[in-house]
Design an enzyme around this catalytic site. Structure first.
Site, short mmCIF file in Angstrom:
data_model
loop_
_atom_site.label_atom_id
_atom_site.label_comp_id
_atom_site.label_asym_id
_atom_site.label_seq_id
_atom_site.Cartn_x
_atom_site.Cartn_y
_atom_site.Cartn_z
N GLU A 239 50.57 13.79 -19.84
CA GLU A 239 50.88 14.76 -20.89
C GLU A 239 49.64 15.09 -21.73
OE1 GLU A 239 52.64 12.03 -20.22
OE2 GLU A 239 52.91 10.76 -21.96
N ASP B 75 58.98 8.61 -14.88
CA ASP B 75 57.73 9.14 -15.40
C ASP B 75 56.63 8.09 -15.24
OD1 ASP B 75 56.43 10.15 -18.65
OD2 ASP B 75 55.99 10.92 -16.65
N ASN B 76 55.36 8.52 -15.25
CA ASN B 76 54.20 7.63 -15.36
C ASN B 76 54.00 6.67 -14.21
OD1 ASN B 76 55.59 7.46 -18.51
ND2 ASN B 76 53.64 8.52 -18.20
N ASP C 299 61.83 6.37 -18.52
CA ASP C 299 60.56 6.63 -19.24
C ASP C 299 60.36 5.64 -20.37
OD1 ASP C 299 59.14 9.49 -21.04
OD2 ASP C 299 58.20 7.93 -19.81
N LYS D 81 57.11 0.34 -18.96
CA LYS D 81 56.89 0.45 -17.51
C LYS D 81 57.26 -0.83 -16.78
CE LYS D 81 55.71 4.19 -19.17
NZ LYS D 81 56.88 5.10 -19.39
C1 662 Z 1 64.10 -4.57 -23.10
C2 662 Z 1 63.01 -3.56 -23.02
C3 662 Z 1 63.41 -2.42 -22.10
N1 662 Z 1 64.56 -1.77 -22.65
C4 662 Z 1 64.50 -0.75 -23.54
N2 662 Z 1 65.66 -0.32 -24.05
C5 662 Z 1 65.67 0.73 -24.91
N3 662 Z 1 64.57 1.38 -25.34
C6 662 Z 1 63.40 0.95 -24.84
C7 662 Z 1 63.30 -0.11 -23.93
N4 662 Z 1 61.99 -0.27 -23.61
C8 662 Z 1 61.29 0.66 -24.32
N5 662 Z 1 62.14 1.39 -25.07
C9 662 Z 1 61.80 2.53 -25.90
O1 662 Z 1 61.32 3.55 -25.03
C10 662 Z 1 60.10 4.12 -25.53
C11 662 Z 1 58.97 3.54 -24.73
C12 662 Z 1 58.21 4.32 -23.94
C13 662 Z 1 57.10 3.70 -23.17
N6 662 Z 1 56.22 4.75 -22.65
C14 662 Z 1 54.95 4.47 -22.40
O2 662 Z 1 54.49 3.34 -22.55
C15 662 Z 1 54.08 5.60 -21.97
C16 662 Z 1 52.69 5.44 -22.07
C17 662 Z 1 51.82 6.47 -21.72
C18 662 Z 1 50.36 6.28 -21.83
C19 662 Z 1 49.51 6.82 -20.87
C20 662 Z 1 48.13 6.67 -20.97
C21 662 Z 1 47.59 5.93 -22.03
F1 662 Z 1 46.27 5.76 -22.14
C22 662 Z 1 48.45 5.36 -22.98
C23 662 Z 1 49.82 5.54 -22.89
C24 662 Z 1 52.33 7.70 -21.27
C25 662 Z 1 53.73 7.85 -21.16
O3 662 Z 1 54.27 9.02 -20.72
C26 662 Z 1 54.61 6.81 -21.50
O4 662 Z 1 55.95 7.02 -21.35
C27 662 Z 1 60.07 3.67 -26.98
C28 662 Z 1 58.70 3.67 -27.59
C29 662 Z 1 60.69 2.28 -26.90
O5 662 Z 1 61.21 1.86 -28.15
MG MG Z 2 56.32 8.73 -20.13
#
Ligand code: 662
Ligand code: MG
Length: 228
Positions: A213, A183-184, A155, A158
Protein backbone atom coordinates in the site's frame (compact mmCIF):
# COMPACT_ATOMS: atom_id res chain seq x y z
CA UNK A 1 -0.69 12.50 25.19
CA UNK A 2 -1.07 13.30 21.53
CA UNK A 3 -3.23 11.72 18.89
CA UNK A 4 -2.74 8.30 17.36
CA UNK A 5 -2.33 7.65 13.63
CA UNK A 6 -5.83 6.18 13.31
CA UNK A 7 -7.21 9.29 15.03
CA UNK A 8 -5.35 11.51 12.56
CA UNK A 9 -6.85 9.47 9.70
CA UNK A 10 -10.32 9.84 11.22
CA UNK A 11 -9.96 13.60 11.70
CA UNK A 12 -8.75 14.04 8.11
CA UNK A 13 -11.73 12.02 6.83
CA UNK A 14 -14.19 13.97 8.98
CA UNK A 15 -12.74 17.22 7.57
CA UNK A 16 -12.45 16.24 3.95
CA UNK A 17 -14.74 13.34 2.99
CA UNK A 18 -18.40 13.75 2.12
CA UNK A 19 -20.76 12.41 4.80
CA UNK A 20 -22.59 9.28 3.75
CA UNK A 21 -20.31 8.75 0.77
CA UNK A 22 -18.25 5.60 1.32
CA UNK A 23 -16.20 6.11 -1.85
CA UNK A 24 -15.13 9.58 -0.73
CA UNK A 25 -14.12 8.15 2.67
CA UNK A 26 -12.05 5.42 0.99
CA UNK A 27 -10.30 7.90 -1.32
CA UNK A 28 -9.72 10.36 1.55
CA UNK A 29 -7.93 7.62 3.52
CA UNK A 30 -5.86 6.72 0.45
CA UNK A 31 -4.85 10.34 -0.17
CA UNK A 32 -3.97 10.91 3.50
CA UNK A 33 -1.90 7.72 3.65
CA UNK A 34 -0.10 8.38 0.38
CA UNK A 35 0.56 12.09 0.98
CA UNK A 36 0.64 12.66 4.74
CA UNK A 37 1.17 9.50 6.79
CA UNK A 38 1.58 5.87 5.70
CA UNK A 39 -0.79 3.39 7.36
CA UNK A 40 -1.30 -0.35 6.90
CA UNK A 41 -4.57 -0.27 4.96
CA UNK A 42 -4.81 -2.71 2.07
CA UNK A 43 -4.75 0.43 -0.11
CA UNK A 44 -6.00 1.26 -3.58
CA UNK A 45 -3.89 -1.11 -5.71
CA UNK A 46 -4.43 -4.33 -3.70
CA UNK A 47 -7.90 -2.91 -2.95
CA UNK A 48 -8.80 -3.32 -6.61
CA UNK A 49 -7.89 -7.02 -6.41
CA UNK A 50 -10.03 -7.29 -3.25
CA UNK A 51 -12.92 -5.58 -5.08
CA UNK A 52 -12.63 -8.00 -8.02
CA UNK A 53 -12.66 -11.06 -5.74
CA UNK A 54 -15.71 -9.74 -3.82
CA UNK A 55 -17.59 -9.09 -7.07
CA UNK A 56 -16.64 -12.48 -8.51
CA UNK A 57 -17.55 -14.35 -5.28
CA UNK A 58 -20.84 -12.48 -4.66
CA UNK A 59 -20.61 -13.51 -0.98
CA UNK A 60 -23.55 -13.55 1.38
CA UNK A 61 -21.42 -14.16 4.49
CA UNK A 62 -18.06 -12.41 4.78
CA UNK A 63 -15.53 -12.53 7.62
CA UNK A 64 -12.62 -10.09 8.01
CA UNK A 65 -9.79 -10.76 10.45
CA UNK A 66 -8.16 -7.50 11.56
CA UNK A 67 -10.39 -4.45 11.13
CA UNK A 68 -7.75 -1.84 12.06
CA UNK A 69 -9.32 1.44 10.79
CA UNK A 70 -11.94 -0.37 8.72
CA UNK A 71 -10.61 0.63 5.28
CA UNK A 72 -11.00 -2.83 3.76
CA UNK A 73 -14.25 -3.34 5.66
CA UNK A 74 -15.69 -0.35 3.79
CA UNK A 75 -14.24 -1.51 0.45
CA UNK A 76 -15.97 -4.87 0.90
CA UNK A 77 -19.25 -3.55 2.39
CA UNK A 78 -19.88 -1.14 -0.51
CA UNK A 79 -19.95 -4.09 -2.93
CA UNK A 80 -22.25 -6.39 -0.94
CA UNK A 81 -25.93 -6.82 -1.82
CA UNK A 82 -28.58 -6.04 0.83
CA UNK A 83 -29.03 -9.01 3.13
CA UNK A 84 -25.36 -9.92 3.03
CA UNK A 85 -23.49 -9.92 6.35
CA UNK A 86 -19.93 -8.71 6.91
CA UNK A 87 -18.40 -9.70 10.27
CA UNK A 88 -15.13 -7.94 11.11
CA UNK A 89 -13.05 -8.88 14.14
CA UNK A 90 -10.73 -6.42 15.91
CA UNK A 91 -9.01 -7.04 19.25
CA UNK A 92 -7.87 -3.43 19.90
CA UNK A 93 -10.69 -1.29 21.30
CA UNK A 94 -9.12 1.98 20.11
CA UNK A 95 -8.90 0.79 16.51
CA UNK A 96 -12.42 -0.64 16.76
CA UNK A 97 -13.70 2.74 17.96
CA UNK A 98 -11.98 4.62 15.13
CA UNK A 99 -13.34 2.14 12.59
CA UNK A 100 -16.87 2.59 13.95
CA UNK A 101 -16.60 6.37 13.59
CA UNK A 102 -15.32 6.00 10.04
CA UNK A 103 -18.26 3.68 9.24
CA UNK A 104 -20.61 6.33 10.64
CA UNK A 105 -19.06 9.04 8.49
CA UNK A 106 -19.37 6.76 5.48
CA UNK A 107 -23.03 6.14 6.25
CA UNK A 108 -22.45 2.40 6.61
CA UNK A 109 -25.02 1.01 9.01
CA UNK A 110 -22.60 -0.79 11.25
CA UNK A 111 -23.44 -2.42 14.54
CA UNK A 112 -21.13 -2.93 17.47
CA UNK A 113 -22.11 -6.52 18.09
CA UNK A 114 -20.29 -6.60 21.39
CA UNK A 115 -23.07 -4.39 22.79
CA UNK A 116 -25.23 -6.59 25.00
CA UNK A 117 -28.72 -5.54 23.91
CA UNK A 118 -28.91 -5.97 20.17
CA UNK A 119 -31.95 -6.09 17.91
CA UNK A 120 -33.02 -9.59 16.92
CA UNK A 121 -31.43 -10.68 13.66
CA UNK A 122 -29.01 -8.80 11.43
CA UNK A 123 -30.26 -5.24 11.04
CA UNK A 124 -27.07 -4.06 9.38
CA UNK A 125 -24.40 -5.09 6.93
CA UNK A 126 -21.26 -4.57 9.00
CA UNK A 127 -20.95 -6.28 12.39
CA UNK A 128 -17.83 -5.27 14.29
CA UNK A 129 -16.79 -7.77 16.97
CA UNK A 130 -14.36 -6.60 19.64
CA UNK A 131 -12.05 -9.40 20.70
CA UNK A 132 -9.43 -11.87 19.60
CA UNK A 133 -10.15 -14.05 16.57
CA UNK A 134 -8.93 -17.12 18.43
CA UNK A 135 -11.65 -16.57 21.03
CA UNK A 136 -14.42 -15.30 18.75
CA UNK A 137 -14.15 -17.67 15.77
CA UNK A 138 -15.34 -20.68 17.81
CA UNK A 139 -18.32 -18.62 19.01
CA UNK A 140 -19.56 -17.35 15.63
CA UNK A 141 -22.01 -20.16 14.87
CA UNK A 142 -23.75 -19.92 18.21
CA UNK A 143 -23.58 -16.17 18.86
CA UNK A 144 -24.26 -14.87 15.36
CA UNK A 145 -26.22 -17.74 13.85
CA UNK A 146 -23.69 -18.03 11.01
CA UNK A 147 -23.12 -21.42 9.38
CA UNK A 148 -20.41 -20.97 6.74
CA UNK A 149 -18.50 -18.03 5.29
CA UNK A 150 -18.36 -17.52 1.53
CA UNK A 151 -15.38 -15.15 1.75
CA UNK A 152 -12.74 -14.52 4.44
CA UNK A 153 -10.37 -11.54 4.16
CA UNK A 154 -7.28 -12.17 6.29
CA UNK A 155 -5.26 -9.09 7.23
CA UNK A 156 -4.39 -9.33 10.93
CA UNK A 157 -1.06 -10.33 12.54
CA UNK A 158 0.79 -12.38 9.93
CA UNK A 159 1.74 -15.10 12.42
CA UNK A 160 -1.97 -15.65 13.06
CA UNK A 161 -2.97 -16.34 9.44
CA UNK A 162 -2.28 -20.08 9.60
CA UNK A 163 -3.60 -20.89 13.09
CA UNK A 164 -6.81 -18.97 12.39
CA UNK A 165 -7.28 -20.70 9.02
CA UNK A 166 -6.93 -24.08 10.77
CA UNK A 167 -9.41 -22.85 13.39
CA UNK A 168 -11.93 -21.86 10.70
CA UNK A 169 -11.63 -25.38 9.24
CA UNK A 170 -12.02 -27.06 12.63
CA UNK A 171 -15.07 -24.93 13.51
CA UNK A 172 -16.76 -25.99 10.27
CA UNK A 173 -17.01 -22.40 9.06
CA UNK A 174 -15.76 -23.13 5.52
CA UNK A 175 -17.69 -24.93 2.79
CA UNK A 176 -16.59 -26.21 -0.58
CA UNK A 177 -16.02 -23.04 -2.62
CA UNK A 178 -15.30 -20.73 0.32
CA UNK A 179 -12.68 -18.18 -0.68
CA UNK A 180 -9.82 -17.03 1.56
CA UNK A 181 -8.08 -13.82 0.48
CA UNK A 182 -4.90 -13.04 2.40
CA UNK A 183 -3.13 -9.67 2.32
CA UNK A 184 0.67 -9.23 2.61
CA UNK A 185 1.73 -12.72 1.65
CA UNK A 186 4.92 -11.18 0.22
CA UNK A 187 5.46 -8.15 2.49
CA UNK A 188 5.68 -8.56 5.47
CA UNK A 189 4.95 -12.15 4.37
CA UNK A 190 3.13 -15.11 5.85
CA UNK A 191 5.40 -18.01 4.83
CA UNK A 192 3.83 -20.77 6.93
CA UNK A 193 0.34 -19.78 5.70
CA UNK A 194 1.49 -19.72 2.06
CA UNK A 195 3.20 -23.10 2.37
CA UNK A 196 -0.01 -24.53 3.83
CA UNK A 197 -2.57 -23.24 1.33
CA UNK A 198 -0.26 -23.91 -1.64
CA UNK A 199 0.52 -27.51 -0.67
CA UNK A 200 -2.70 -28.64 0.99
CA UNK A 201 -4.94 -30.74 -1.29
CA UNK A 202 -7.88 -28.95 0.38
CA UNK A 203 -7.13 -25.60 -1.32
CA UNK A 204 -6.64 -24.27 -4.83
CA UNK A 205 -4.38 -21.25 -4.37
CA UNK A 206 -3.50 -18.35 -6.66
CA UNK A 207 -1.11 -15.43 -6.12
CA UNK A 208 -2.02 -11.91 -7.30
CA UNK A 209 1.14 -9.80 -7.49
CA UNK A 210 0.76 -6.15 -6.59
CA UNK A 211 2.49 -3.50 -4.51
CA UNK A 212 2.55 -2.67 -0.83
CA UNK A 213 0.00 0.00 0.00
CA UNK A 214 1.10 3.52 -0.99
CA UNK A 215 4.67 2.35 -1.81
CA UNK A 216 6.70 0.98 -4.75
CA UNK A 217 7.49 -2.21 -2.85
CA UNK A 218 6.39 -5.62 -4.07
CA UNK A 219 3.53 -7.28 -2.23
CA UNK A 220 0.61 -9.46 -3.23
CA UNK A 221 -2.53 -11.19 -2.09
CA UNK A 222 -3.20 -14.93 -2.14
CA UNK A 223 -6.63 -16.23 -3.10
CA UNK A 224 -7.27 -19.76 -1.86
CA UNK A 225 -10.48 -21.65 -2.62
CA UNK A 226 -11.41 -24.27 -0.01
CA UNK A 227 -12.26 -27.56 -1.73
CA UNK A 228 -14.02 -29.14 1.23
C1 662 B 1 -4.56 -13.37 18.81
C2 662 B 1 -3.96 -12.50 17.76
C3 662 B 1 -4.64 -12.74 16.42
N1 662 B 1 -6.02 -12.39 16.55
C4 662 B 1 -6.51 -11.14 16.32
N2 662 B 1 -7.81 -10.94 16.58
C5 662 B 1 -8.37 -9.73 16.35
N3 662 B 1 -7.69 -8.66 15.88
C6 662 B 1 -6.39 -8.84 15.62
C7 662 B 1 -5.74 -10.07 15.82
N4 662 B 1 -4.45 -9.92 15.45
C8 662 B 1 -4.29 -8.64 15.04
N5 662 B 1 -5.46 -7.98 15.15
C9 662 B 1 -5.73 -6.61 14.74
O1 662 B 1 -5.57 -6.57 13.33
C10 662 B 1 -4.77 -5.44 12.94
C11 662 B 1 -3.40 -5.95 12.62
C12 662 B 1 -2.91 -5.86 11.37
C13 662 B 1 -1.54 -6.38 11.10
N6 662 B 1 -1.09 -5.91 9.79
C14 662 B 1 0.21 -5.78 9.55
O2 662 B 1 1.05 -6.10 10.38
C15 662 B 1 0.61 -5.20 8.25
C16 662 B 1 1.92 -4.71 8.11
C17 662 B 1 2.34 -4.12 6.92
C18 662 B 1 3.72 -3.61 6.80
C19 662 B 1 4.42 -3.74 5.60
C20 662 B 1 5.71 -3.25 5.47
C21 662 B 1 6.33 -2.64 6.56
F1 662 B 1 7.58 -2.17 6.46
C22 662 B 1 5.65 -2.52 7.78
C23 662 B 1 4.35 -3.00 7.90
C24 662 B 1 1.45 -3.99 5.84
C25 662 B 1 0.14 -4.50 5.98
O3 662 B 1 -0.75 -4.41 4.95
C26 662 B 1 -0.29 -5.10 7.16
O4 662 B 1 -1.56 -5.60 7.22
C27 662 B 1 -4.78 -4.56 14.18
C28 662 B 1 -3.64 -3.59 14.25
C29 662 B 1 -4.78 -5.58 15.30
O5 662 B 1 -5.26 -5.04 16.52
MG1 MG C 1 -2.40 -5.75 5.26
Amino acid sequence: SGTTRPMRILHYVQRSAKCGDVLSVISAIDSFCSKVEWAMNVGDKKGEILDAVVLETRPRYVLELGTYCGYSTMRIARLLPPGARLITIEMNSHYAQVAKELFQHAGLDAQDKSAEKRPAGPTCKVELLLGSSSVLIPQLKKKLDIDKFDLVFIDHWKVSYLPDTRLLEECGLLKSGSVLLADNVTCPGAPDYLEYVRNSPRYRSQYFPSQLEYLQVEDGVEKSVFLG
